[in-house]
Design a protein around this motif. Structure first.
Motif: not given
Length: 495
Positions: A102-114, A416-426
């Motif tokens: 969902f981190g990957w999806m959040s960066d692609r689709l937006g925070r709100r949709q997730i 910003l563009e990879i923020r959610a995915l980066t949070i998920a990775l760490f």
């Protein structure tokens, strides 16, 4: 920030993304307008609607710790100590998978949709947990619950940071992350009430305890519909008109339009280029941001190992070594939750004033030193249930602020563009080591019945915290009071 074209010198060369920029750059003051907003009901709404994630996670972790002895009874699930640890690891493993997906999806689709998807998944998982009939079903449903909670972390950490004013971001993040312990307190109090056997038979009460989380999740779904999409995310996807409309509405409704409208605001220049995948994110993290990546990884591993080592198995420690009755376990976990909540609440403002680096060093160091003291006393057999709980309260007053600062750091020092995915990775890397390995390891250590073995595990947690403090002193980032775009320019500004 206008026209920013290169990374700060500390990061080395700019990132080469090899993408075409078919449109003219967008120059916008949206970040500056969000950062200048006064604290308002809007920010309170965001904190409540999104911060519920940490309350739910705290509830889940504490419930497992509180009911673990009950689940070992033959008239419940009949789990072994190793089985309790394995089920806890299933929950954390699910959280890791959920964070990545969902981190990957959040960066692609937006925070709100997730938001709705991940919250719905959590409600499903915790509801099914209440219906478990053996170890396999219990572990599976804990996995599903973890998927929802892990998915929430990435999107919500990103959204909160992107909506909070820069001057308040540190304390808000710490307090929001600290509400994990409000959920923990709720779980401990609920277990004390229900596991006494006076309200309901224990064989039914443990199931009802898990149902509390599902009811809380249902109650917050409607609240989230009032939280807008992150304007910062929208601007990097060439949806500037929509982002501007959201900011204007916030300013008009919550007082922002009266704050120095004639001032000249900083702008950021970006070339929106769509989404950035895992491969590009890894190139960024292993290239110009490799120093920051290593720094955050150390913070996440240290705090995850310490917390998961203690909380997933503390109920077993109390019943096995201190002979605490099963129904009284929550009585000892409740003060730990209170101390953990008070830590970020009391210390949060100093992360914005004294600064991130100083406070992270201080909190990690104090938690590590005190943890080492506990390991020595425990090995010597000098701790009873009350004294050990008192020492945990003191330790986690500082460790809770330290852990919250780790999540704050992971969410604010990368583009910003990879923020959610980066949070998920760490989160995933730190949790796989600290969150999956620790419950299994400590469940095994408790199963051996040796004070020295368990004390050695506590000593290892202390060492990790001290290492994290030393790394912060050398490579920490002074992000207090700065806009997210100044701390880490958007990848789109590098086009």
């Amino acid at each position: 920030m206008a026209g920013t074209q290169s990374r700060p010198a500390a990061f080395g060369r700019p990132v080469a993304l090899n993408r075409a920029a078919p449109h003219a750059p967008i120059i916008t003051d949206i970040p500056a307008r969000l950062d200048r907003l006064p604290w308002s009901r809007f920010h309170v709404l965001v904190v409540i609607a999104l911060g519920i994630t940490w309350i739910l996670d705290g509830l889940e972790v504490t419930i497992v710790g509180s009911v673990a002895p009950v689940l070992q009874r033959s008239d419940t699930l009949g789990l072994s100590a190793e089985g309790v640890g394995a089920a806890a690891s299933s929950y954390v493993a699910g959280a890791v998978i959920g964070a990545l997906l969902f981190g990957w999806m959040s960066d692609r689709l937006g925070r709100r949709q997730i938001f709705t998807v991940t919250l719905g998944l959590y409600i499903l998982g915790v509801g099914l947990t209440a219906l478990s009939w053996n170890l396999a079903s219990f572990a599976l449903f804990r996995l599903i619950t973890g998927l929802g909670i892990g998915g929430e972390y990435s999107a919500i950490n990103s959204a909160i940071d992107e909506l909070m004013p820069a001057r308040l971001r540190g304390r808000v993040d710490l307090i929001v992350n600290g509400t994990f312990w409000a959920g923990a307190a709720l779980g401990a109090a609920g277990s004390m009430l229900l596991l006494q056997g006076t309200v309901l038979p224990v064989t039914l009460a443990w199931r009802l305890i898990f149902g509390i989380g599902a009811l809380m999740g249902l109650g917050v779904i409607a609240l989230r519909r009032w939280v807008p999409e992150s304007p910062r995310w929208l601007m990097t996807h060439r949806r500037v008109e929509e982002a501007t409309r959201i900011v204007v509405q916030i300013e008009a409704r919550h007082g922002g339009s009266t704050v120095r409208l004639t001032e000249t605001l900083d702008t950021v220049s970006i070339h929106p280029a769509g989404t950035f995948g895992l491969r590009e994110a890894l190139r960024v993290l292993s290239g110009p941001y490799r120093g920051r990546a290593g720094y955050v990884l150390v913070l996440m591993i240290a705090q995850a190992f310490l917390y998961n080592a203690v909380f997933f198995t503390y109920g077993l420690v109390l019943t096995r070594y201190d002979h605490v009755a099963d129904a009284s376990v929550g009585l000892y976990i409740l003060p730990l939750a209170v101390g953990n909540f008070l830590g970020p609440l009391a210390l949060g403002k100093w992360f914005d004033t004294l600064g991130r680096r100083r406070m992270i060093v201080l909190t990690y160091s104090l938690a590590g030193i005190l943890m080492f003291v506990v390991s020595v006393l425990f090995a010597a057999g000098m701790l009873d249930a009350r004294l050990q709980t008192t020492l945990w309260v003191v330790i986690f007053f500082f460790a809770s602020a330290a852990a919250s600062a780790a999540y704050l750091t992971a969410s604010e020092i990368f583009p910003l563009e990879i923020r959610a995915l980066t949070i998920a990775l760490f989160y995933a890397l730190g949790t796989l080591f600290g969150g999956v390995a620790a419950p299994f390891l400590f469940g095994w250590l408790i199963g051996r019945g040796s004070l020295l073995s368990l004390a050695t595990g506590y000593g290892a947690a202390a060492l990790l915290m001290l290492i994290a403090a030393a790394v912060t002193a050398r490579w920490g980032v002074d992000a207090e009071g700065q806009s997210l775009e100044r701390i880490a320019p958007p990848l789109s500004s590098m086009m």
